[in-house]
Design an enzyme around this catalytic site. Structure first.
Site, PDB file in Angstrom:
ATOM      1  N   HIS A   1       0.837  -1.030   0.234  1.00  0.00           N
ATOM      2  CA  HIS A   1      -0.251  -0.116  -0.356  1.00  0.00           C
ATOM      3  C   HIS A   1       1.014   1.245   0.036  1.00  0.00           C
ATOM      4  O   HIS A   1       1.329   1.804  -0.931  1.00  0.00           O
ATOM      5  CB  HIS A   1      -0.768  -0.595   1.820  1.00  0.00           C
ATOM      6  CG  HIS A   1      -2.058   1.058   1.135  1.00  0.00           C
ATOM      7  ND1 HIS A   1      -2.361   1.659   2.245  1.00  0.00           N
ATOM      8  CD2 HIS A   1      -2.679   1.900   0.212  1.00  0.00           C
ATOM      9  CE1 HIS A   1      -3.390   2.788   1.870  1.00  0.00           C
ATOM     10  NE2 HIS A   1      -3.274   2.412   0.987  1.00  0.00           N
TER      11      HIS A   1
ATOM     12  N   HIS B   1       1.368   5.278  -2.775  1.00  0.00           N
ATOM     13  CA  HIS B   1       1.781   6.398  -2.486  1.00  0.00           C
ATOM     14  C   HIS B   1       2.984   6.587  -2.390  1.00  0.00           C
ATOM     15  O   HIS B   1       3.050   7.858  -2.968  1.00  0.00           O
ATOM     16  CB  HIS B   1       1.013   6.595  -0.534  1.00  0.00           C
ATOM     17  CG  HIS B   1      -0.084   6.531  -0.470  1.00  0.00           C
ATOM     18  ND1 HIS B   1      -0.966   7.353  -0.233  1.00  0.00           N
ATOM     19  CD2 HIS B   1      -0.682   5.499  -0.399  1.00  0.00           C
ATOM     20  CE1 HIS B   1      -2.161   6.886   0.289  1.00  0.00           C
ATOM     21  NE2 HIS B   1      -2.015   5.466  -0.003  1.00  0.00           N
TER      22      HIS B   1
ATOM     23  N   HIS C   1      -3.830   0.935  -6.381  1.00  0.00           N
ATOM     24  CA  HIS C   1      -4.281   1.484  -4.999  1.00  0.00           C
ATOM     25  C   HIS C   1      -5.859   1.204  -5.013  1.00  0.00           C
ATOM     26  O   HIS C   1      -6.228   0.766  -2.999  1.00  0.00           O
ATOM     27  CB  HIS C   1      -4.396   2.830  -5.468  1.00  0.00           C
ATOM     28  CG  HIS C   1      -4.227   3.385  -3.963  1.00  0.00           C
ATOM     29  ND1 HIS C   1      -5.315   4.046  -3.569  1.00  0.00           N
ATOM     30  CD2 HIS C   1      -4.009   3.579  -2.101  1.00  0.00           C
ATOM     31  CE1 HIS C   1      -5.811   4.509  -2.454  1.00  0.00           C
ATOM     32  NE2 HIS C   1      -4.970   4.400  -1.795  1.00  0.00           N
TER      33      HIS C   1
ATOM     34  N   ASN D   1      -6.824  -0.576  -1.019  1.00  0.00           N
ATOM     35  CA  ASN D   1      -6.911  -0.093  -0.107  1.00  0.00           C
ATOM     36  C   ASN D   1      -8.080   0.315   0.490  1.00  0.00           C
ATOM     37  O   ASN D   1      -8.705  -0.228   1.912  1.00  0.00           O
ATOM     38  CB  ASN D   1      -6.393   1.907  -0.374  1.00  0.00           C
ATOM     39  CG  ASN D   1      -7.063   2.493   0.273  1.00  0.00           C
ATOM     40  OD1 ASN D   1      -6.135   2.766   1.175  1.00  0.00           O
ATOM     41  ND2 ASN D   1      -8.347   3.535   0.499  1.00  0.00           N
TER      42      ASN D   1
END
Length: 863
Positions: A518, A523, A709, A713
């Protein structure tokens, strides 16, 4: 330039010169974003924009001014006129104004850019400026989507370009200097001081702002890392190699102003929610745990979190928080009425069946369709080998034997199972073993390095057939391992030993998911691309227009993470087993990051989950066919790739056009040499000499920011919001036969299980965080959607984008059909929780997926 343009002008104006152009300006006042009821806020003092408050000057794209360096001629200032109140298609909080320009197209040519000056005391968010009936052109739209501060805050004019798309070599000569100026302003390489809230500077820095006692990540061989945005903050007084930390509640970490949510709900809600959690709710939970030092004793105790909630003590921090934050933004976290009940919604994993998570079938299904479906690999040799350096670690080959697994292989030998692609592994051994001594010296921590062997059964599901738990063993100069292998059991104390073995695996998987799958792989690795795009690719560049929607809010949420989540003492260190080593361990993993392998087909091939197959539309064939993440992911990947291919073909008819694109070449060079500079010498970097390389790079960037993502997430709370299913830490070793712990496990199995995993404080804080992070906002923009319909004037690009949306809506139907197919047992599993994390949600324009729906692919990493 215009062909018959002048005749058109004559016809339109009846032979008179048209010296006026009329248009409209759409903007949003700053305080329109501070309220949930925008009506009153928008009307109040909207008149402040009329008169000289905001002025606009058109810039010619065709007529140069020899007295101004041959830049496009600049018209006279025009002010905003009447406020248009009956607005169709205008979001609440937006205001629309008329504007009239003195502009003679015959003398001044067609406008291609506009200067906007703000003469007010406060900023506003400028969305678009539209000119109607421009002779020879029709409608001209300037897309801004930018905060405009009072003009005294800038050393330059704010210039916005029309929504035409140009490679640098095709930019009208009169506009080229403005294009170059704007990129120079965004690079801000001549600005050294701490950046202010209104700044728009995109520069790089290492992660030296996590706290004085944490490693500097980036810029060294031992701890490489993607770069983050420079803030210009002063260095720490206590450790001059570190950047000072922002003051809690008083300062936020700088990000360029247009990276901070310009839209309405999500941002403020997210920012306030995280601050509310850190500043009010966590202190209250700590007090609650201190006042009632009893831990959870049973699964029934844990279920009370979702049924009645827990009553938090009324502490000053909570009252203070209520005063500080607009209450409606935190009411989801703390209901009104002074009762301070922290009540959490029931996670999907326990909605239909509160015990399904304990089954081996559900445990295995989540490896393919859970919150971390990117780790499983196919076994190619038995027993599985280690990649650890034998000079430091000795032989770490797995100790799982054929005798232990033979009865689970449906009549095959281990070698036959390997040869027929039926043996798989979830392997957390090698990346944890080097850190286990440090980790197990932390308070209240006991972690194993795990390997989980899985067998592909005839019905297409996986069964866990052995779990190996290893701890380090020092033998001379070597760190070897001591390993124990556990196999499935269904009765007596052995059944609970097997449940604990699975829990230790889930602890490994939770930590790796949070810090690597993650944080690092979505990110952190995206931020250098965002910085480089803003520094090197003009807003008029086709690749900028292609990628920017997939960057929305990412730098902002990353800054919030450095402020509250991944910093020293932040929520991640508080709740995840890696604790103070968390970010450092992600840096060690980044050494092996490979941009080329972030493409889904390449990742699946690398993990042995697929093989190349030119006859397949995806060019790969899955070896494990009912793998929901991969099946849906490949459909999404193919749709993105086709869209990117069609779009880029409009601007790059040949490879030589791409090779001659100076902005594109500067962008790619900077991504590689600066943004991901610690890996700049890796052989896998695309050379960016062919259109095919650019298609794959852009597809990979879009995939990472959107679908990857979304997959890792939005399932966090649905799967891990009930922490026994996905604990974030373990505290004690496995009970051994003939010990008091073993006898206690036989007498009170749930209590021992619960007291082995995440403690009560960590659990309540951790799942409160996951609830915030797993929510879709009401103004989410999903893959295949754009928040500005006029993002380009190019009809071919708009048509290609429409086809992309249609393909994604087709995938929605496909996902629903797959979930309804009873043959595909991995789509729903024992928990009866259908896999929707890669359902695009392109067709939803009303916000139906808002909240904890575990459904939909937003365009970008915005939470």
């Amino acid at each position: 330039m215009f062909g018959g343009g002048l005749d058109i002008i004559g016809n339109l104006t009846g032979g008179l010169k048209n010296v006026h152009l009329k248009g409209s300006v759409v903007l949003m006042r700053k305080n329109a974003l501070d309220f949930n009821d925008f009506g009153a806020a928008a009307i109040d003092s909207v008149t402040e924009f009329l008169g000289r408050g905001v002025t606009c000057q058109l810039i010619s794209s065709t007529v140069a001014d020899p007295n101004n360096g041959n830049r496009g001629k600049v018209g006279t200032e025009a002010s905003l006129e009447q406020w248009i109140t009956s607005l169709p298609l205008i979001t609440v909080g937006e205001s629309k104004f008329n504007v009239t320009f003195d502009w003679d197209v015959e003398k001044m040519g067609v406008p291609g850019a506009i200067i906007v000056k703000n003469n007010h005391a406060s900023e506003f968010f400028l969305k678009t400026i539209t000119l109607d009936n421009v002779p020879g052109r029709g409608t001209v739209v300037f897309v801004a989507n930018s905060w405009v501060y009072p003009k005294g805050n800038y050393r330059y004019n704010r210039v916005f370009f029309a929504n035409d798309t140009y490679l640098p070599s095709k930019m009208p000569a009169a506009l080229k200097p403005y294009r170059d100026d704007e990129l120079r302003n965004l690079r801000g390489d001549d600005t050294q001081e701490e950046y202010k809230v209104y700044d728009r500077v995109y520069r790089y820095d290492v992660y030296h702002d996590l706290g004085d006692a944490r490693q500097v990540l980036g810029g060294s061989k031992d701890f490489p890392y993607p770069r983050r945005c420079r803030t210009g903050r002063k260095l720490s007084q206590t450790n001059p190699e570190r950047e000072s930390r922002p003051l809690p509640l008083l300062q936020s970490i700088y990000v360029p102003r247009d990276e901070v949510f310009g839209h309405l709900k999500q941002s403020d809600f997210l920012g306030y929610s995280l601050k509310a959690l850190v500043d009010g709710i966590i202190p209250a939970i700590r007090t609650y745990v201190d006042l009632s030092p009893e831990e959870f004793d049973s699964f029934k105790d844990i279920l009370k979190l979702y049924e009645g909630g827990i009553k938090l003590p009324d502490i000053p921090a909570l009252e203070e928080m209520r005063k500080q934050f607009p209450l409606q933004l935190v009411k989801d976290l703390i209901p009104m009425g002074g009762d301070y009940i922290l009540k959490l919604p029931k996670p999907q994993i326990i909605k239909a069946d509160e015990k399904a998570w304990m089954t081996d079938d559900e445990f295995a299904r989540e490896i393919l369709a859970g919150v971390n479906p990117v780790m499983i690999t196919r076994v190619t040799e038995f027993p599985p080998k280690s990649t650890l350096d034998p000079n430091k670690y000795g032989d770490h080959t797995s100790t799982i034997t054929e005798a232990q697994i033979g009865k689970s292989l449906e009549g095959l030998t281990a070698q036959q199972a390997v040869a027929s692609n039926r043996l798989y592994i979830l392997d957390h051994h090698d990346h944890l073993m080097p850190y286990l001594i440090k980790l197990n010296n932390l308070d209240d921590t006991f972690i194993y390095a795990t390997r989980t062997l899985l067998f592909l059964r005839g019905d297409g599901t996986l069964a866990p057939i052995a779990i190996e738990l290893s701890t380090p063993l020092i033998e001379g100069d070597l760190t070897t391992s001591k390993s124990t292998v556990y196999t499935p059991a269904t009765t007596g104390v052995e059944a609970w030993i097997w449940q604990l073995a699975k829990a230790y695996v889930q602890v490994n998987d939770y930590g790796w998911h949070q810090l690597v799958s993650h944080w690092l792989n979505t990110h952190a690795v995206m931020e250098p691309f965002i910085i480089a795009t803003n520094r090197q690719l003009s807003v008029a560049h086709p690749v900028n227009k292609l990628l920017v929607p997939h960057y929305r809010d990412t730098m902002n949420i990353n800054a919030r993470a450095r402020e509250l989540l991944v910093n020293a003492g932040g929520i991640i260190e508080l709740t995840v087993f890696q604790r103070k080593y968390a970010m450092e361990m992600s840096s060690v993993t980044y050494k092996n990051w490979n941009f080329a392998e972030q493409a889904l087909p390449d990742d699946l091939i690398k993990r042995g989950m697929a093989v190349r197959d030119p006859s397949n539309p995806n060019k790969v064939k899955l070896l494990l066919e009912d793998y929901p993440y991969a099946v849906d992911g490949l459909a999404i990947w193919q749709a993105i790739e086709q869209w990117v291919q069609e779009y880029l073909a409009i601007y790059y008819p040949t490879d030589s056009v791409l090779q001659g694109d100076v902005e594109l070449q500067a962008w790619w060079k900077e991504v590689r040499e600066v943004g991901h500079g610690d890996l700049k010498d890796a052989a896998w970097w695309p050379k960016m000499q062919t259109v095919a390389e650019l298609v794959k790079a852009c597809t990979t960037i879009i995939w990472t920011g959107s679908a990857l993502h979304a997959a890792v997430n939005f399932g966090q709370y649905p799967y891990a919001g009930y922490h026994p299913n996905k604990p974030s830490a373990s505290r004690r070793p496995m009970p051994e036969p003939n010990t008091e712990e073993y006898a206690l496990l036989a007498r009170e199995p749930e209590k021992v299980f619960i007291r082995t995993i995440t403690n009560q404080l960590q659990a309540i804080i951790g799942i409160s965080l996951l609830e915030i992070l797993s929510k879709h906002s009401s103004d989410e923009v999903y893959l295949g959607q754009r928040d500005t319909p006029e993002w380009t004037s190019d009809a071919k690009a708009l048509e290609a984008f429409k086809r992309f949306g249609t393909r994604l809506e087709g995938i929605e139907s496909q996902v629903v059909a797959l979930n309804g197919n009873p043959q595909l047992k991995n789509r729903n599993g024992p928990a009866k929780f259908p896999y929707m994390l890669l359902y695009p949600n392109t067709s939803d324009h009303k916000g139906d997926a808002t909240g904890l729906t575990a459904r939909g692919i937003p365009n970008s990493i915005s939470i």
